[in-house]
Design a protein around this motif. Sequence first.
Motif, PDB file in Angstrom:
ATOM      1  N   PRO A  14      -3.727   3.552  -7.980  1.00 38.22           N
ATOM      2  CA  PRO A  14      -3.196   2.184  -7.952  1.00 38.22           C
ATOM      3  C   PRO A  14      -3.653   1.406  -6.719  1.00 38.22           C
ATOM      4  CG  PRO A  14      -1.480   3.745  -8.563  1.00 38.22           C
ATOM      5  CD  PRO A  14      -2.656   4.562  -8.111  1.00 38.22           C
ATOM      6  N   LEU A  15      -3.807   2.112  -5.596  1.00 44.61           N
ATOM      7  CA  LEU A  15      -4.264   1.455  -4.368  1.00 44.61           C
ATOM      8  C   LEU A  15      -5.684   0.921  -4.546  1.00 44.61           C
ATOM      9  CD1 LEU A  15      -3.368   1.131  -1.257  1.00 44.61           C
ATOM     10  CD2 LEU A  15      -4.944   3.017  -0.875  1.00 44.61           C
ATOM     11  N   ILE A  16      -6.557   1.722  -5.164  1.00 45.31           N
ATOM     12  CA  ILE A  16      -7.944   1.310  -5.384  1.00 45.31           C
ATOM     13  C   ILE A  16      -8.003   0.078  -6.287  1.00 45.31           C
ATOM     14  CG2 ILE A  16     -10.146   2.022  -6.394  1.00 45.31           C
ATOM     15  CD1 ILE A  16      -9.414   4.912  -5.582  1.00 45.31           C
ATOM     16  N   VAL A  17      -7.209   0.082  -7.356  1.00 45.23           N
ATOM     17  CA  VAL A  17      -7.175  -1.063  -8.270  1.00 45.23           C
ATOM     18  C   VAL A  17      -6.706  -2.312  -7.535  1.00 45.23           C
ATOM     19  CG1 VAL A  17      -6.087  -2.010 -10.337  1.00 45.23           C
ATOM     20  CG2 VAL A  17      -6.823   0.377 -10.298  1.00 45.23           C
ATOM     21  N   TYR A  18      -5.690  -2.161  -6.702  1.00 44.00           N
ATOM     22  CA  TYR A  18      -5.159  -3.311  -5.958  1.00 44.00           C
ATOM     23  C   TYR A  18      -6.194  -3.868  -4.985  1.00 44.00           C
ATOM     24  CZ  TYR A  18      -2.100  -6.174  -3.080  1.00 44.00           C
ATOM     25  OH  TYR A  18      -1.540  -7.231  -2.401  1.00 44.00           O
ATOM     26  N   GLY A  44       1.414   8.906  -7.133  1.00 46.97           N
ATOM     27  CA  GLY A  44       1.844  10.292  -7.252  1.00 46.97           C
ATOM     28  C   GLY A  44       2.639  10.564  -8.505  1.00 46.97           C
ATOM     29  N   GLU A  45       3.084   9.492  -9.174  1.00 45.87           N
ATOM     30  CA  GLU A  45       3.900   9.643 -10.375  1.00 45.87           C
ATOM     31  C   GLU A  45       3.151   9.295 -11.660  1.00 45.87           C
ATOM     32  OE1 GLU A  45       7.112   7.037  -9.616  1.00 45.87           O
ATOM     33  OE2 GLU A  45       7.881   8.154  -7.885  1.00 45.87           O
ATOM     34  N   HIS A  46       2.141   8.425 -11.553  1.00 44.86           N
ATOM     35  CA  HIS A  46       1.423   7.965 -12.746  1.00 44.86           C
ATOM     36  C   HIS A  46      -0.077   8.108 -12.528  1.00 44.86           C
ATOM     37  CE1 HIS A  46       5.181   6.218 -14.206  1.00 44.86           C
ATOM     38  NE2 HIS A  46       5.336   5.693 -12.989  1.00 44.86           N
ATOM     39  N   VAL A  47      -0.758   8.755 -13.431  1.00 43.06           N
ATOM     40  CA  VAL A  47      -2.200   8.946 -13.355  1.00 43.06           C
ATOM     41  C   VAL A  47      -2.884   7.845 -14.157  1.00 43.06           C
ATOM     42  CG1 VAL A  47      -4.129  10.481 -13.890  1.00 43.06           C
ATOM     43  CG2 VAL A  47      -1.958  11.434 -13.086  1.00 43.06           C
ATOM     44  N   LEU A  48      -3.858   7.156 -13.534  1.00 43.27           N
ATOM     45  CA  LEU A  48      -4.532   6.040 -14.185  1.00 43.27           C
ATOM     46  C   LEU A  48      -5.780   6.457 -14.953  1.00 43.27           C
ATOM     47  CD1 LEU A  48      -4.299   3.274 -11.421  1.00 43.27           C
ATOM     48  CD2 LEU A  48      -2.801   3.639 -13.372  1.00 43.27           C
ATOM     49  N   GLY A  75       0.804  -1.220   0.000  1.00 48.23           N
ATOM     50  CA  GLY A  75       0.000   0.000   0.000  1.00 48.23           C
ATOM     51  C   GLY A  75       0.833   1.265   0.000  1.00 48.23           C
ATOM     52  N   VAL A  76       1.898   1.278   0.794  1.00 49.65           N
ATOM     53  CA  VAL A  76       2.777   2.448   0.849  1.00 49.65           C
ATOM     54  C   VAL A  76       3.401   2.705  -0.520  1.00 49.65           C
ATOM     55  CG1 VAL A  76       4.895   3.373   1.855  1.00 49.65           C
ATOM     56  CG2 VAL A  76       3.254   2.187   3.311  1.00 49.65           C
ATOM     57  N   GLN A  77       3.840   1.653  -1.176  1.00 47.39           N
ATOM     58  CA  GLN A  77       4.471   1.806  -2.489  1.00 47.39           C
ATOM     59  C   GLN A  77       3.455   2.223  -3.556  1.00 47.39           C
ATOM     60  OE1 GLN A  77       7.773   1.725  -2.751  1.00 47.39           O
ATOM     61  NE2 GLN A  77       7.750   1.332  -0.544  1.00 47.39           N
ATOM     62  N   LEU A  78       2.240   1.712  -3.458  1.00 50.61           N
ATOM     63  CA  LEU A  78       1.211   2.058  -4.437  1.00 50.61           C
ATOM     64  C   LEU A  78       0.837   3.535  -4.371  1.00 50.61           C
ATOM     65  CD1 LEU A  78      -1.142  -1.048  -4.184  1.00 50.61           C
ATOM     66  CD2 LEU A  78       0.350  -0.438  -6.090  1.00 50.61           C
ATOM     67  N   VAL A  79       0.806   4.087  -3.162  1.00 54.90           N
ATOM     68  CA  VAL A  79       0.522   5.516  -3.019  1.00 54.90           C
ATOM     69  C   VAL A  79       1.638   6.343  -3.643  1.00 54.90           C
ATOM     70  CG1 VAL A  79       0.219   7.396  -1.357  1.00 54.90           C
ATOM     71  CG2 VAL A  79      -0.936   5.224  -0.985  1.00 54.90           C
ATOM     72  N   LYS A  80       2.880   5.878  -3.484  1.00 52.45           N
ATOM     73  CA  LYS A  80       4.003   6.577  -4.112  1.00 52.45           C
ATOM     74  C   LYS A  80       3.897   6.517  -5.632  1.00 52.45           C
ATOM     75  CE  LYS A  80       7.352   5.822  -0.378  1.00 52.45           C
ATOM     76  NZ  LYS A  80       8.644   5.182  -0.012  1.00 52.45           N
ATOM     77  N   VAL A  81       3.544   5.347  -6.148  1.00 56.38           N
ATOM     78  CA  VAL A  81       3.383   5.192  -7.593  1.00 56.38           C
ATOM     79  C   VAL A  81       2.255   6.069  -8.101  1.00 56.38           C
ATOM     80  CG1 VAL A  81       2.728   3.569  -9.411  1.00 56.38           C
ATOM     81  CG2 VAL A  81       4.349   2.868  -7.640  1.00 56.38           C
TER      82      VAL A  81
END
Length: 436
Positions: free
Chosen positions: A410-414, A395-399, A387-393
């Motif tokens: 990314p967190l929601i998708v996971y 911030g860099e990539h918009v889905l 979860g921590v890493q997904l939040v960081k991702v």
Amino acid sequence: MLRILSASSTPQLPQLSQLNGHASSLEKRIWVLLGFPMTYGIFQEYYTTHWTFKGNPSAAGVIGTTSNGVIYLSMPLLFAALSRRWAHHRRASAYAGLVLTSISYLLSSWSTAAWQLVLTQGVLAALGSALLYSPTTLTLSESYATHNRAVALAVVLSAKNITGSVCPFLINYLLSHHGFRTTMRIWAGLSGALALAAVFLMPMGSTTQTRPFRARKIPWTFLTHRTFWIYVVAIALQSSGYGLPQTYLNTYAHDVAHASAATSTLLITLFNAPGILSSSLFGLLSDNKHVRLSASTVVAISAFASGLSAFLLWGIAGSGSHSMALLILFSIIYGCFAGAYSATWGGVLKEMEKEAGERNEAIDSGMVYGLFNGARGVGFVSGGLVGVQLVKVGGEHVLGKFGYGTIYGPLIVYVGLSTCMGGWSVFLKMGRLFRW
């Protein structure tokens, strides 16, 4: 002759209706002590806006899931130890857990660094909670007849939702008016007092007394059963996503939907409240008393409904005028179905006992239940780190748009994918049915 080493082996069992009140009273007190990881979203939001500790603030994101993980990971060992050989030490274990948890919460009030919060709140307090929860759960589960076990376990699990519905408002009030340090001291005293009362209520059956003969060994043949590993993987996958909304939903509502602190707290309550009834309902479905459904079907209903709610409700809840309505609806539906997932395990245990009977093998249902909790712990710990890493991702990539377009995308998708995968056993059963 086949011996099912479960609740059915306890003589002179009282009826379910005679025990529900006592079990609920005991478990509500226990779950107050275990209520910290369930309401951690309140602390997560507070840490985010009032971070005064040394270290990376992202550490706050793993405390809640680490706490859940340690609790569940330690259960297989505790269930194995307290199930047979050291059953007469159950009350001592409960007292040790009570003291360790209360002291850990108290010590956390003096924390000045992030690692100290993780150690006291995420590890030590969780270990103490497991020492308290395991013996009480074993003792209570041995008091029920086998055909009522799924309902009994579900009623016990519903008590955690009562705690999760009430405590968020209490914690939010304490944090707002007294700050973090005073709140943790009050929480340590309150949870310790209620847990002490619970230990006094803990029944002491024949299984907790020292026997004059050698304790029976735990049969491990179930480890060779395909069914066991299917459900272990499913539980780990579902759990890796299940705890993330509890941790991040409050922060999401505050940062994205611009909700007030009171409204954000309401989401945590709505997340837990539906499970009070849904856990019992899924327990009834698992016992197959009125509606004949397989264990894999009941598990799949819980998993797919909760996963789809993450995709279709949380995922489209952005910063618009309808975002809070969607978040409220998500909390209710997700909390209803995902919160009842562990209440389906009673049906899984029955299925495994049936398979063991067909093979003329013994099976210790208490040990299997402990290992299921261990798989849940693996999921919680891995989900917290992911979860921590997904939040960081994020911030860099918009889905995309809506919630998917925020840092939480990314967190929601996971969350959606992992919770849906918790019901993958139904596809394996369908494959066998259609010979795929």
